[in-house]
Design a protein around this motif. Structure first.
Motif, short mmCIF file in Angstrom:
data_model
loop_
_atom_site.label_atom_id
_atom_site.label_comp_id
_atom_site.label_asym_id
_atom_site.label_seq_id
_atom_site.Cartn_x
_atom_site.Cartn_y
_atom_site.Cartn_z
N PRO A 81 0.81 -1.23 0.00
CA PRO A 81 0.00 0.00 0.00
C PRO A 81 0.84 1.27 0.00
CG PRO A 81 -0.85 -1.59 1.59
CD PRO A 81 0.46 -2.11 1.14
N ALA A 82 1.96 1.26 0.73
CA ALA A 82 2.80 2.46 0.79
C ALA A 82 3.42 2.75 -0.57
CB ALA A 82 3.89 2.28 1.84
N VAL A 83 3.82 1.72 -1.30
CA VAL A 83 4.45 1.92 -2.61
C VAL A 83 3.43 2.38 -3.64
CG1 VAL A 83 5.72 0.79 -4.48
CG2 VAL A 83 6.27 0.26 -2.10
N VAL A 84 2.24 1.75 -3.65
CA VAL A 84 1.21 2.13 -4.62
C VAL A 84 0.78 3.58 -4.42
CG1 VAL A 84 -1.15 1.66 -5.37
CG2 VAL A 84 0.38 -0.23 -4.86
N ALA A 85 0.79 4.05 -3.19
CA ALA A 85 0.35 5.42 -2.91
C ALA A 85 1.22 6.46 -3.61
CB ALA A 85 0.36 5.67 -1.40
N VAL A 86 2.49 6.13 -3.89
CA VAL A 86 3.39 7.11 -4.52
C VAL A 86 3.80 6.70 -5.93
CG1 VAL A 86 4.31 7.88 -2.31
CG2 VAL A 86 5.44 6.01 -3.51
N SER A 87 3.65 5.41 -6.27
CA SER A 87 4.13 4.94 -7.58
C SER A 87 3.02 4.48 -8.50
CB SER A 87 5.14 3.80 -7.37
OG SER A 87 5.84 3.52 -8.55
N SER A 88 1.81 4.33 -7.97
CA SER A 88 0.65 3.97 -8.78
C SER A 88 0.91 2.72 -9.61
CB SER A 88 0.26 5.16 -9.66
OG SER A 88 -0.97 4.94 -10.30
N VAL A 89 0.63 2.76 -10.89
CA VAL A 89 0.72 1.57 -11.74
C VAL A 89 2.17 1.17 -12.03
CG1 VAL A 89 -1.51 1.92 -12.82
CG2 VAL A 89 0.51 3.02 -13.80
N SER A 238 3.72 12.66 -18.74
CA SER A 238 5.05 13.24 -18.93
C SER A 238 6.14 12.28 -18.47
CB SER A 238 5.17 14.54 -18.14
OG SER A 238 5.09 14.29 -16.75
N PRO A 239 7.28 12.23 -19.18
CA PRO A 239 8.40 11.35 -18.78
C PRO A 239 8.95 11.71 -17.39
CG PRO A 239 8.67 12.06 -21.05
CD PRO A 239 7.53 12.87 -20.48
N SER A 240 8.98 13.00 -17.09
CA SER A 240 9.48 13.40 -15.77
C SER A 240 8.57 12.90 -14.66
CB SER A 240 9.60 14.93 -15.70
OG SER A 240 8.33 15.54 -15.90
N ARG A 244 9.63 10.34 -11.71
CA ARG A 244 9.44 10.69 -10.31
C ARG A 244 8.67 9.60 -9.56
NH1 ARG A 244 10.09 15.03 -7.22
NH2 ARG A 244 8.79 15.28 -5.37
N GLN A 245 7.61 9.09 -10.17
CA GLN A 245 6.84 8.04 -9.51
C GLN A 245 7.66 6.76 -9.35
OE1 GLN A 245 3.00 7.32 -11.22
NE2 GLN A 245 2.11 9.15 -10.30
N LEU A 246 8.45 6.44 -10.36
CA LEU A 246 9.31 5.26 -10.26
C LEU A 246 10.33 5.42 -9.13
CD1 LEU A 246 10.00 4.43 -14.02
CD2 LEU A 246 8.77 3.00 -12.39
N PHE A 247 10.91 6.61 -9.04
CA PHE A 247 11.93 6.85 -8.00
C PHE A 247 11.30 6.83 -6.61
CE2 PHE A 247 14.28 9.89 -5.31
CZ PHE A 247 15.49 9.20 -5.23
N ASN A 248 10.13 7.48 -6.46
CA ASN A 248 9.47 7.48 -5.15
C ASN A 248 9.07 6.06 -4.74
OD1 ASN A 248 9.70 10.25 -5.01
ND2 ASN A 248 7.62 10.66 -5.73
N GLY A 249 8.56 5.28 -5.70
CA GLY A 249 8.22 3.90 -5.39
C GLY A 249 9.44 3.07 -5.06
N PHE A 250 10.55 3.35 -5.75
CA PHE A 250 11.81 2.65 -5.47
C PHE A 250 12.27 2.93 -4.04
CE2 PHE A 250 16.47 3.07 -5.36
CZ PHE A 250 16.83 1.74 -5.59
N CYS A 251 12.15 4.18 -3.61
CA CYS A 251 12.58 4.55 -2.26
C CYS A 251 11.72 3.86 -1.19
CB CYS A 251 12.52 6.07 -2.08
SG CYS A 251 13.70 6.97 -3.12
N LEU A 252 10.40 3.95 -1.36
CA LEU A 252 9.52 3.32 -0.37
C LEU A 252 9.47 1.80 -0.54
CD1 LEU A 252 6.49 5.76 -0.05
CD2 LEU A 252 8.37 5.40 1.52
N ILE A 449 21.14 8.26 -1.45
CA ILE A 449 20.16 8.72 -2.43
C ILE A 449 18.75 8.30 -2.02
CG2 ILE A 449 19.37 8.42 -4.81
CD1 ILE A 449 22.30 8.19 -5.64
N VAL A 450 18.59 7.05 -1.63
CA VAL A 450 17.26 6.56 -1.26
C VAL A 450 16.77 7.22 0.02
CG1 VAL A 450 15.93 4.51 -0.66
CG2 VAL A 450 17.66 4.37 -2.44
N PHE A 451 17.69 7.47 0.96
CA PHE A 451 17.32 8.17 2.19
C PHE A 451 16.78 9.56 1.85
CE2 PHE A 451 18.09 10.73 5.96
CZ PHE A 451 17.69 9.89 6.99
N ALA A 452 17.49 10.29 0.97
CA ALA A 452 17.03 11.61 0.56
C ALA A 452 15.70 11.53 -0.18
CB ALA A 452 18.09 12.29 -0.31
N GLY A 453 15.53 10.48 -0.99
CA GLY A 453 14.28 10.31 -1.71
C GLY A 453 13.10 10.08 -0.79
N ASN A 454 13.30 9.29 0.28
CA ASN A 454 12.22 9.07 1.24
C ASN A 454 11.85 10.36 1.96
OD1 ASN A 454 11.29 6.07 1.96
ND2 ASN A 454 13.38 6.01 1.17
#
Length: 637
Positions: A81-89, A238-240, A244-252, A449-454
């Motif tokens: 649930p935490a990952v879907v909330a920021v990374s969606s599909v 948009s690609p950006s 962003r969603q991929l990176f946020n999901g990667f962090c969480l 990097i992941v710490f800063a992303g979270n």
């Protein structure tokens, strides 16, 4: 003048910082030089303790995997649930990428585990390669990690239960009740054995396999309609935005790997050579489980339902096979997550016990109940801390989960950092593998990097993390440097002569002095092989900076053929004068044999002190014994 037989008080011509006390207050007594003979009772006690230490390394790859596996594979209930909330599909891609990162950590943990097969890592790792102050930073992070594990597991279990039945109280009350119930279970003396953990893990894996099989069948019957609908609703143009969603999901997505850091905490109980297999057994299923279930969730459950905060896996089970599978999944979730609560409680108690042995915390943390021997002080205080942690986050599972991710990342960053220190400070120590330097540095960079992303995903969670982390570090610093703080208190007291009025009972000053003398009475031992004064000085300086003691015993294993090194006695006397606040005794241990675990543990029995307060230099690559068998601390190269 130094008395011929030692004893007495060291003096100095320099004035004291205390106005109303003589210099005797600040200076210890002169050291002595003696021969020590071990008795047969000492040898029997040493052999018995060594057999117990060796008998603890009984966990094979599957039982050892189960102890941490319930936390690693059970995290799927609160990570998705935490990952879907920021990374969606894009969640499956983010989760898959996050799980691949552990390929960097596995060789790091393998090298550390082979070099220092000591339970309690990363605290014990850092204690043997760096200063005690840095080790306490690791201990603070571990305690926060265990508390987050217990709270997130309890809150998720209560949430799954509330999704099936109507509770007569709010969900957060249910989470608190889970914490209290399992604290009471822990107080009863019941511990999570490896076989019980393996049974629970087997049940969980079986449940997940059946869930995935049913979901795949449902997907095959219903087609791609739901997946295409979710993709149309959740995709970003948009690609950006996608990046962003991929990176946020990667962090969480790191939440799906929590529990992996627990494996080194019991590495001393794992059979030799099995640690790489244990790490593999935890990593590969985590890759498959997190990624595949996330794909199935998007293929079967509407995105709106996923984002609503409902129990995602139980909904997936019901849509895939019906009510019976939903109940099964909920039961599995409660069992596995409650096991995580128990793991957090017991792991925290073991850490607090280690801190007590190293005199960071008072001996009260070692007290157990008369019948069960459960450390009730540690358990009750840990329960209180966990409840405060949960309440301060507003009983919000999302906030606690995001903070948990920060804590986990920081704990994981300690492993490559510790390995760097081991390679530099303890490079001579024997180990089975050698990790390339670029992998260690890459792991540290990714951690940052992941710490800063979270933090970027939810900046407020960093406030919770920083507040609790700094609070625990300050508390440990106070308990570690309590004599230094007591001296400051006495100095303030000493500035007011009116307080030094004679009375029938002891004054506050007398009580402070008595307390400081009591705290400094416990000696520490340093094992020495040569008489090189520079090495001796560095060893005693380490003790002076890291231990609150006024008594150091230099122990030399005397070879009757070679005799004692020519300058050892003279250099011990020089050190005794160089450190006026410490009494430095030189003990020549006359034993039949060499420096080996049995003799070291027998000496600890003879001196009535724990091996954790005995220090040694780093053994070389051809040293025939395992470091863990000694129970001592490495303090020099």
């Amino acid at each position: 003048m130094r008395p011929e037989n030692g004893g007495g008080t060291k003096h100095t011509a320099l004035p004291s910082r205390f106005l109303n006390l003589p210099n005797d207050f600040e200076f210890a007594g002169w050291g002595t030089q003696t021969n020590v003979q071990l008795t047969n009772e000492d040898r029997r006690a040493g052999a018995h303790a060594l057999d117990e230490t060796r008998s603890k390394a009984i966990l094979g790859q599957f039982t050892a995997s189960a102890l941490a596996g319930n936390a690693v594979l059970g995290s799927v209930f609160y990570a998705l649930p935490a990952v879907v909330a920021v990374s969606s599909v894009y969640s499956p891609i983010s989760l898959f990428a996050a799980t691949l990162v552990l390929f960097l950590w596995r060789p790091v943990m393998e090298e550390l585990g082979s070099a220092l097969p000591i339970s309690g890592a990363p605290y014990t790792y850092i204690l043997n390669v760096s200063t005690k102050s840095f080790a306490l930073v690791g201990a603070a992070l571990m305690l926060l990690d265990f508390a987050s594990t217990a709270v997130v597991s309890a809150a998720t279990a209560a949430s799954y239960l509330a999704g099936e039945v109507t509770l007569p109280f709010p969900t957060f009350v249910g989470a608190l009740l889970v914490l209290i119930i399992f604290t009471l279970i822990s107080l009863s003396g019941i511990k999570e054995g490896a076989r019980i953990a393996l049974t629970v893990l087997s049940f969980h894996i079986g449940t997940m396999v059946i869930l995935m099989f049913c979901a795949i069948l449902h997907w095959g019957r219903s087609g791609m309609g739901q997946f295409e609908e979710n993709w149309h609703v959740g995709r970003v143009s948009s690609p950006s935005g996608v990046a962003r969603q991929l990176f946020n999901g990667f962090c969480l997505g790191m939440l799906g790997l929590t529990g992996f850091e627990c494996t080194p905490s019991y590495v001393g109980r794992i059979k030799k050579g099995q640690l790489p297999l244990v790490l593999r057994n935890l990593h590969i299923p985590a890759i498959i489980l997190n990624s595949l279930i996330m794909i199935l969730v998007l293929a079967v459950v509407p995105l709106e339902t996923i984002l609503s905060g409902a129990n995602v896996l139980s909904i997936l089970a019901e849509r895939a096979a019906g009510r019976w599978l939903r109940i099964w999944v909920v039961v599995d979730a409660i069992i596995v997550l409650c096991g995580g609560v128990l793991t957090g409680i017991l792991s925290a108690c073991e850490l607090l016990e280690q801190l007590s042995y190293h005199r960071v915390l008072p001996d009260i943390f070692l007290r157990g109940l008369p019948k069960t021997k459960a450390p009730y002080v540690s358990m009750i205080l840990f329960l209180a801390f966990s409840c405060v942690l949960y309440a301060s986050a507003g009983a919000d599972l999302v906030v606690i989960s995001q903070m948990f991710s920060l804590v986990w990342l920081t704990v994981m960053s300690l492993f490559p950092m510790t390995l760097l220190l081991l390679k530099f400070n303890r490079g001579r120590i024997k180990r089975d593998s050698h990790t390339p330097l670029f992998i260690i540095i890459l792991a540290l960079i990714i951690s940052a990097i992941v710490f800063a992303g979270n933090i970027a995903v939810e900046p407020a969670t960093f406030g919770y993390f920083a507040a609790y982390f700094l609070g625990i570090v300050i508390l440990f610093s106070i308990t570690q440097n309590r004599i230094y703080l007591l001296r400051w208190i006495y100095w303030i007291y000493d500035q007011y002569p009116r307080l030094h009025v004679a009375s029938p009972t002891r004054s506050w000053g007398d009580r402070l002095i008595a307390l400081m003398v009591h705290l400094k009475r416990q000696p520490v031992c340093i094992f020495i092989k040569t008489d090189e004064i520079n090495n001796l000085f560095q060893n005693v300086l380490y003790v002076s900076k890291n231990e609150d003691t006024s008594c150091v015993k230099l122990i030399h294993f005397l070879d009757e053929e070679l005799g004692i090194p020519s300058e050892l006695e003279a250099n011990a006397r020089i050190l005794d004068e160089a450190f006026p606040e410490i009494t430095i005794d030189l003990a020549r241990l006359v034993v039949k044999g060499s420096f080996e675990p049995t003799n070291v543990i027998a000496l600890a029995h003879h001196l009535h002190m724990p091996p954790s307060l005995m220090f040694m230099t780093c053994p070389g690559p051809h040293f025939p014994y395992a470091v863990a068998e000694f129970g001592t601390r490495i303090i020099a190269l």
